[in-house]
Design an enzyme around this catalytic site. Structure first.
Site, PDB file in Angstrom:
ATOM      1  N   ASP A   1      35.556  32.380  48.100  1.00 43.02           N
ATOM      2  CA  ASP A   1      35.632  32.813  46.700  1.00 43.02           C
ATOM      3  C   ASP A   1      35.234  34.293  46.666  1.00 43.02           C
ATOM      4  O   ASP A   1      34.731  34.832  47.666  1.00 43.02           O
ATOM      5  CB  ASP A   1      34.676  31.958  45.846  1.00 43.02           C
TER       6      ASP A   1
ATOM      7  N   ARG B   1      44.394  21.847  38.748  1.00 42.73           N
ATOM      8  CA  ARG B   1      43.462  21.970  37.620  1.00 42.73           C
ATOM      9  C   ARG B   1      44.042  21.228  36.415  1.00 42.73           C
ATOM     10  O   ARG B   1      43.340  20.541  35.681  1.00 42.73           O
ATOM     11  CB  ARG B   1      43.244  23.454  37.265  1.00 42.73           C
TER      12      ARG B   1
ATOM     13  N   CYS C   1      39.469  29.250  44.920  1.00 46.18           N
ATOM     14  CA  CYS C   1      39.605  28.825  43.518  1.00 46.18           C
ATOM     15  C   CYS C   1      40.475  29.789  42.717  1.00 46.18           C
ATOM     16  O   CYS C   1      41.015  29.418  41.680  1.00 46.18           O
ATOM     17  CB  CYS C   1      38.230  28.704  42.888  1.00 46.18           C
TER      18      CYS C   1
ATOM     19  N   ARG D   1      33.405  28.069  28.686  1.00 43.26           N
ATOM     20  CA  ARG D   1      33.180  28.934  29.852  1.00 43.26           C
ATOM     21  C   ARG D   1      32.125  29.944  29.449  1.00 43.26           C
ATOM     22  O   ARG D   1      32.342  30.738  28.525  1.00 43.26           O
ATOM     23  CB  ARG D   1      34.477  29.624  30.266  1.00 43.26           C
TER      24      ARG D   1
ATOM     25  N   HIS E   1      30.954  24.989  38.585  1.00 45.74           N
ATOM     26  CA  HIS E   1      32.344  25.008  38.116  1.00 45.74           C
ATOM     27  C   HIS E   1      32.956  23.631  38.439  1.00 45.74           C
ATOM     28  O   HIS E   1      33.799  23.504  39.325  1.00 45.74           O
ATOM     29  CB  HIS E   1      33.095  26.138  38.831  1.00 45.74           C
TER      30      HIS E   1
ATOM     31  N   GLN F   1      36.766  22.910  38.684  1.00 45.72           N
ATOM     32  CA  GLN F   1      37.338  23.437  39.927  1.00 45.72           C
ATOM     33  C   GLN F   1      37.071  22.450  41.071  1.00 45.72           C
ATOM     34  O   GLN F   1      37.956  22.153  41.871  1.00 45.72           O
ATOM     35  CB  GLN F   1      36.723  24.807  40.240  1.00 45.72           C
TER      36      GLN F   1
END
Ligand code: CP
Ligand code: NVA
Length: 310
Positions: free
Chosen positions: A230, A298, A270, A108, A135, A138
């Site tokens: 988001d 996830r 998310c 990340r 991402h 996700q």
């Protein structure tokens, strides 16, 4: 068509074919069922995953770590500040060193270039666990969640309302690959990357998905099957928060906005959410909200991904 992902890295959903995405979702379904039935599936027994974090995380860290454990493997949490990276060791040297110890790397990061450099210098597969640009993990969990809830992907309409950020980019690639229409409503200065939009449009031509960007949230949400939002300020943009809250105010997903959507719409995010900003509690906690299913998924989709690439 047989899908072989062994040894592959994942920087972006753009680089997976539709068949590969479908295969990951099928494997996710199988692993999720096995977990539910308490059947063990030690597909990565004795394998190790290094997890590099330049930014905080709840879902990504826990789902990768628990997922690796459920697959019989082991995951190491490595804060970038605790690695020699924090003292200036290069990404290239870090990637080559870690490759001598572990079977996969998840990272990340701030700059997407860091993911590309890790992939370039690593001998083992690298998974993007969020960069400023995309991402993809996700995106996979989101597609899986939609499939579980709606029984199909192609022919649906997803409306993304808010910042044209990393999550928006992954949805653009993901939806356009699987034939799902996607309309994004973003303030003019916060639209998604035009390069991503044009690639998504190309993908849409093949899959039948319509890809649209507007600055009108009402228009985006009209007849949508899924409403997605988001945060307005992503990690690393904390200093812009105050300014963004003002610009994004008309883009809040609230009871008034969702009236435009289909009756059986799903609300997605998310997470983490800034409740009261991009979404109200009423919407986030409504029966049609699937935010915690997304978070759970996830785990299942990343297990599938790891089992297939490592
Ligand atoms: N959605 C997501 O990636 O959450 P975390 O930042 O908690 O990992
Ligand atoms: N766009 C958000 C997503 C967090 C999972 C961020 O980058 O902070």
């Amino acid at each position: 068509m047989t899908v072989h992902l062994k040894g592959r890295s994942l920087d972006s959903l753009l680089h997976l074919t539709t068949e590969e995405i479908e295969q990951i979702l099928k494997t996710s379904k199988r692993l999720k069922l096995q977990l539910f039935q308490r059947k063990k599936h030690p597909l990565l027994k004795g394998k190790t995953l290094a997890m590099i974090f330049e930014k905080p995380s709840t879902r990504t860290r826990v789902s990768f770590e628990v997922g690796m454990w459920q697959l019989g493997g082991y995951a190491l949490y490595l804060s970038a500040m605790d690695l020699q990276l924090g003292r200036g060791e290069t990404i290239a040297d870090t990637a080559q060193t870690l490759s001598r110890y572990v079977n996969g790397i998840m990272a990340r990061v701030f700059s997407h270039q860091t993911i590309l450099d890790l992939i370039r210098y690593s001998r083992v597969p690298v998974i993007n666990g969020l960069s400023d640009f995309t991402h993809p993990c996700q995106g996979l969990a989101d597609l899986f969640t939609i499939y579980e809830k709606k029984g199909r992907l192609s022919g649906l309409k997803l409306a993304y309302v808010g910042d044209g950020n990393n999550v928006a980019h992954s949805l653009l690639y993901g939806c356009s690959k699987v034939g799902m229409d996607i309309t994004l409503a973003c303030p003019d200065d916060y639209a998604p990357d035009p390069g991503v939009v044009s690639k998504a449009k190309e993908e849409g031509k093949k899959s039948g998905a319509k890809v649209k960007v507007t600055n009108d949230p009402q228009e985006a949400v009209k007849q949508a099957d899924i409403i997605y939002t988001d945060v307005w300020a992503s990690m690393g943009q904390e200093k812009e928060h105050e300014k963004r809250v003002k610009v994004f105010k008309p883009y809040q997903v609230n009871e008034r906005l969702i009236r435009e959507a289909k009756k059986d719409y799903l609300f997605m995010h998310c997470l983490p959410a800034h409740r009261g900003e991009e979404v109200t509690d009423e919407v986030a906690d409504s029966k049609q909200s699937v935010i915690f299913d997304q978070a759970e998924n996830r785990l299942h989709t990343q297990k599938a991904l790891m089992a297939m690439i490592i």
